[in-house]
Design an enzyme around this catalytic site. Structure first.
Site, PDB file in Angstrom:
ATOM      1  N   GLU A   1     -14.262  -8.425   0.346  1.00 39.85           N
ATOM      2  CA  GLU A   1     -14.947  -7.117   0.363  1.00 39.85           C
ATOM      3  C   GLU A   1     -15.250  -6.684  -1.065  1.00 39.85           C
ATOM      4  OE1 GLU A   1     -12.143  -4.652   2.444  1.00 39.85           O
ATOM      5  OE2 GLU A   1     -12.651  -5.496   4.389  1.00 39.85           O
TER       6      GLU A   1
ATOM      7  N   HIS B   1     -12.128  -6.346  -5.120  1.00 38.89           N
ATOM      8  CA  HIS B   1     -12.370  -5.442  -3.998  1.00 38.89           C
ATOM      9  C   HIS B   1     -13.085  -4.196  -4.501  1.00 38.89           C
ATOM     10  CE1 HIS B   1     -11.279  -2.648  -0.716  1.00 38.89           C
ATOM     11  NE2 HIS B   1     -11.152  -3.725   0.033  1.00 38.89           N
TER      12      HIS B   1
ATOM     13  N   GLY C   1      -1.067  -1.818  -5.677  1.00 39.77           N
ATOM     14  CA  GLY C   1      -1.904  -2.946  -5.295  1.00 39.77           C
ATOM     15  C   GLY C   1      -3.289  -2.462  -4.907  1.00 39.77           C
TER      16      GLY C   1
ATOM     17  N   HIS D   1       0.762  -1.244   0.000  1.00 38.68           N
ATOM     18  CA  HIS D   1       0.000   0.000   0.000  1.00 38.68           C
ATOM     19  C   HIS D   1       0.796   1.300   0.000  1.00 38.68           C
ATOM     20  CE1 HIS D   1      -3.093  -2.871   0.938  1.00 38.68           C
ATOM     21  NE2 HIS D   1      -4.033  -1.957   1.099  1.00 38.68           N
TER      22      HIS D   1
ATOM     23  N   CYS E   1     -10.807   3.158   7.411  1.00 40.48           N
ATOM     24  CA  CYS E   1     -10.909   3.870   6.141  1.00 40.48           C
ATOM     25  C   CYS E   1     -12.230   4.615   6.009  1.00 40.48           C
ATOM     26  CB  CYS E   1     -10.725   2.909   4.974  1.00 40.48           C
ATOM     27  SG  CYS E   1     -11.797   1.461   5.038  1.00 40.48           S
TER      28      CYS E   1
ATOM     29  N   GLU F   1     -19.644  -1.815   1.539  1.00 37.96           N
ATOM     30  CA  GLU F   1     -18.797  -0.982   2.395  1.00 37.96           C
ATOM     31  C   GLU F   1     -19.076   0.506   2.161  1.00 37.96           C
ATOM     32  OE1 GLU F   1     -14.009  -0.225   3.079  1.00 37.96           O
ATOM     33  OE2 GLU F   1     -14.683  -2.058   2.080  1.00 37.96           O
TER      34      GLU F   1
ATOM     35  N   CYS G   1     -17.009   2.927   2.208  1.00 38.70           N
ATOM     36  CA  CYS G   1     -16.007   3.459   1.276  1.00 38.70           C
ATOM     37  C   CYS G   1     -16.330   3.104  -0.166  1.00 38.70           C
ATOM     38  CB  CYS G   1     -14.623   2.917   1.622  1.00 38.70           C
ATOM     39  SG  CYS G   1     -13.882   3.672   3.075  1.00 38.70           S
TER      40      CYS G   1
END
Length: 737
Positions: free
Chosen positions: A352, A300, A219, A168, A448, A368, A370
């Site tokens: 997710e 994701h 990623g 990340h 997040c 989610e 986000c």
């Protein structure tokens, strides 16, 4: 490309005055931002620690030791401590060690982004001083070469960028850029922006297709869209080029993730390492194939939404039709086959992620917070590619429903996951629902969602308007009260909007002319276009268009046609000679719509959901009693006479104690009263008690079929974003028909 491109108005050129979004922004400003600052500093009792500012302070202290010790300084050596590193003694973390998730730096970046948006419209010297001091700490953690990721600064820089798939660093770069740009635009201060540029410059040197560069990409995506913002604020072409490289390199073989996994296994002498040969192994990262070959939203959901946003940005700025076509294909797959009625995306906890087409479970939904925010990002950028009302319809739904559901009405607890059906008993007993929380949480170690909510709420006005790149058209995508300022065909124009959404569909926009670009003061008539979205929730495009009138259309005599109208792609274009004080009035019908899902969505077969305007509604146990699965909408009565669905303004009283605590808050809302009926419980089951898991032995598990008895009832439905603000109880969006 031949589409009419547009770009959002600068944040300071749009203000919010309507009661709904102003209330949300005030909540973020007065409650969420201070609360999250305490969370970043691990000062929220009972909440999972962030360690974010701890890490920056540790890295800054290490840099100071390095400067003091010179050649005698011994840098840390790499020891893998897991994707989340926690102290052995939580009460006494080592001040020199990194803790938290590998991406923990982004807690600060998202917080300071929200702060920047807030300060743009609501100056707050104390908050600005706090942010400046935090920025000083963050910048002190940056290495001389520009690298800024405390996970590797504190663990071993020799391993930087050696695990792009999982660790990340480029995600941290992206959020740092987003935060730095917002803070610069909100305050004019560029210290953090310069730090972000230095990190981006370092990445630009390291990554690319030139000899000696790393042929890699993030990623976890977000750097793509962030670098576009950095290009737009600095004018530096290399940032756009780097964004385009990340977008187009992704998914090309040989996979950089494979190469690095092999190298890391050799470096660490991992005898148990086996190469991953699954041909679809990087679908989770949207990297299983180049984006121009992708036609299904996979993996994701948050990463996907961020990536697709960057894709649309690059397609527009690079004028690349292949990339634009890819963005449209992926959009169509989401909207046609993978979108919840609440504007949420991501059907499965496994990764997710997006599930397969039409798989939209309600009780085990991931959806989610986000991910809904990332969908709003994507939708706005699709609007910039081509103004089509569908993009704004989806954006509006994501904003009003799942995004706001992620935060309690007091701004002090949050949902990561946003299901469409909740049975608290099952949530506590069924490990398959371990990800579903029946009440909001104070904080998350992987935090997040809370700062993401803060940053999008504080910048929501940027989603309301765009200006065509030719400078001649101002688009209104969201109807919220406020003032939008733009230069249209050389004339300074203000659109002063009042609106009563989301509860009522009426409002007006008053045109103010402020002279031409050269600064002349004459309020002379000017020629330009105002384009207004025709909301899909009206139900009929012609009815939506008829609900909009402009003074320039209705005058008599020679001026009767100085403003003309045209409907195109779900927008009403009002073009002509505008005068200071001209008014555009709208009064959109807001029917209660009873929706059914596509028959291929198995989980919703035979069920209906209720939507009015941009708001999706739900039933809670607090209003309707337990066992909501036995509550049916009386669809026959509703079809025979839609007016039997009653719309009622009311004061929603939030408040709960204990787990899922919410402070007492009262908000004016709208609820629906819908004709319904209940299936009665068998007498023996009812006698066992409400919600009982066990019933007497004489209550058979199975019995000979008999027609269901109908007990007349009225279903009370509240806005989905308000659920779980009155304590733990059942909830469902979809009612049986």
């Amino acid at each position: 490309m031949t589409s009419l491109h547009s770009k959002p108005l600068a944040l300071k050129n749009v203000t919010v005055t309507d009661s709904f979004w102003r209330t949300e922004q005030e909540l973020v400003r007065t409650a969420v931002i201070p609360y999250q600052w305490n969370a970043l500093n691990d000062n929220v009792p009972g909440a999972a620690p962030s360690y974010c500012m701890h890490n920056f302070k540790a890295a800054a202290a290490q840099n100071k030791r390095k400067d003091t010790q010179g050649k005698a300084f011994v840098p840390p050596k790499y020891t893998f401590r897991g994707f989340e590193a926690l102290p052995e003694d939580p009460a006494n973390p080592d001040p020199d060690k990194f803790y938290g998730f590998v991406f923990q730096d982004t807690d600060f970046s998202k917080w300071v982004e929200a702060v920047g948006y807030s300060l743009a419209h609501y100056p707050d010297p104390a908050l600005e001083q706090t942010a400046d001091q935090a920025i000083d700490v963050v910048c002190a953690a940056q290495l001389d070469n520009g690298y800024l990721d405390t996970c590797y600064i504190l663990n071993d820089m020799d391993r930087a960028f050696t695990n792009l798939r999982d660790h990340h660093e480029l995600y941290c770069l992206g959020h740092l850029v987003e935060g730095a740009v917002a803070y610069y635009q909100g305050t004019g201060k560029d210290k953090l922006l310069k730090a972000a540029c230095r990190f981006a410059d370092y990445v630009d040197e390291r990554f690319g297709r030139k000899p000696g560069q790393l042929r890699g990409y993030p990623g976890h995506e977000i750097a793509e869209m962030a670098l576009v913002r950095l290009y737009e604020v600095t004018g530096e072409q290399r940032y756009l080029d780097l964004a385009e490289y990340f977008v187009t390199e992704r998914g090309r073989q040989p996979y950089i993730f494979d190469i690095q996994a092999d190298e890391n296994a050799k470096r660490d002498a991992d005898a148990n390492y086996k190469p991953n040969t699954d041909p679809n192994r990087y679908a989770y990262h949207q990297a299983n194939k180049p984006v121009t070959e992708q036609d299904e939203a996979v993996g994701h959901a948050v990463r996907a939404g961020y990536f697709y946003s960057g894709l649309a940005d690059v397609a527009r700025l690079a004028d690349d039709q292949d990339l634009a076509d890819a963005a449209e294909r992926l959009w169509r797959n989401i909207v046609d086959k993978k979108l919840y009625v609440t504007g949420g995306i991501g059907g499965t906890v496994d990764g997710e992620a997006f599930s397969y087409n039409y798989d939209l479970p309600n009780d085990s939904a991931y959806s989610e917070t986000c991910a809904a925010i990332s969908l709003a990002f994507f939708a706005r950028r699709m609007l910039e590619l081509a103004p089509k009302a569908e993009y704004a319809d989806v954006m509006e739904s994501a904003l009003y429903n799942t995004t706001l559901a992620g935060m309690a009405l007091d701004g002090k607890s949050f949902f990561y996951v946003n299901p469409l059906e909740v049975n608290p008993y099952a949530c506590h007993k069924d490990s398959r629902l371990r990800h579903v929380k029946p009440v909001r949480q104070k904080w998350f170690g992987c935090a997040c969602c809370p700062p993401n909510i803060a940053r999008i709420v504080e910048s929501v006005q940027e989603y309301a308007y765009t200006v065509a790149e030719d400078g001649g058209t101002l688009f209104t995508h969201l109807y919220m009260g406020g003032v939008a300022k733009a230069e249209l065909n050389g004339t300074a124009v203000e659109l002063d909007v009042t609106a009563n959404l989301p509860w009522q569909g009426d409002g007006k926009a008053v045109v103010r002319l402020g002279g031409d670009a050269a600064g002349t003061s004459a309020q002379a008539p000017a020629r330009f276009t105002l384009a207004f979205r025709l909301p899909g929730w009206v139900g009929d495009e012609s009815a939506a268009a008829a609900a909009i009138t402009a003074t320039g259309e209705s005058e008599s005599g020679a001026d009767s046609s100085r403003v003309t109208r045209e409907i195109r792609d779900g927008y009403l274009y009002l073009t002509g000679e505008w005068r200071d004080g001209d008014t555009v009035t709208f009064d959109f019908p807001m029917p209660v719509r009873m929706l059914a899902a596509n028959p291929l969505v198995r989980e919703d077969a035979g069920k209906v959901a209720f939507v009015r305007g941009p708001i999706t509604f739900c039933a809670e146990e607090k209003d309707n009693g337990a066992n909501l699965h036995l509550l049916h909408a009386d669809v026959e009565a509703l079809l025979a006479d839609p007016s039997v669905a009653k719309v009622e303004e009311f004061d929603f009283h939030a408040g709960a104690k204990g787990q899922g605590e919410v402070e007492d808050v009262t908000r004016r809302m709208v609820k629906l009263e819908v004709p319904a009926w209940r299936e009665p419980l068998p007498a023996a089951v009812a006698a066992a008690g409400e919600g009982a898991a066990e019933v007497p032995a004489f209550a058979p598990l199975y019995a000979v079929y008999a027609p269901v008895k109908r007990e007349p009832a009225t279903a009370t439905l509240i806005p989905y974003f308000a659920w779980a603000n009155r304590g733990e109880n059942e909830m469902t969006v979809w009612l049986r028909g």
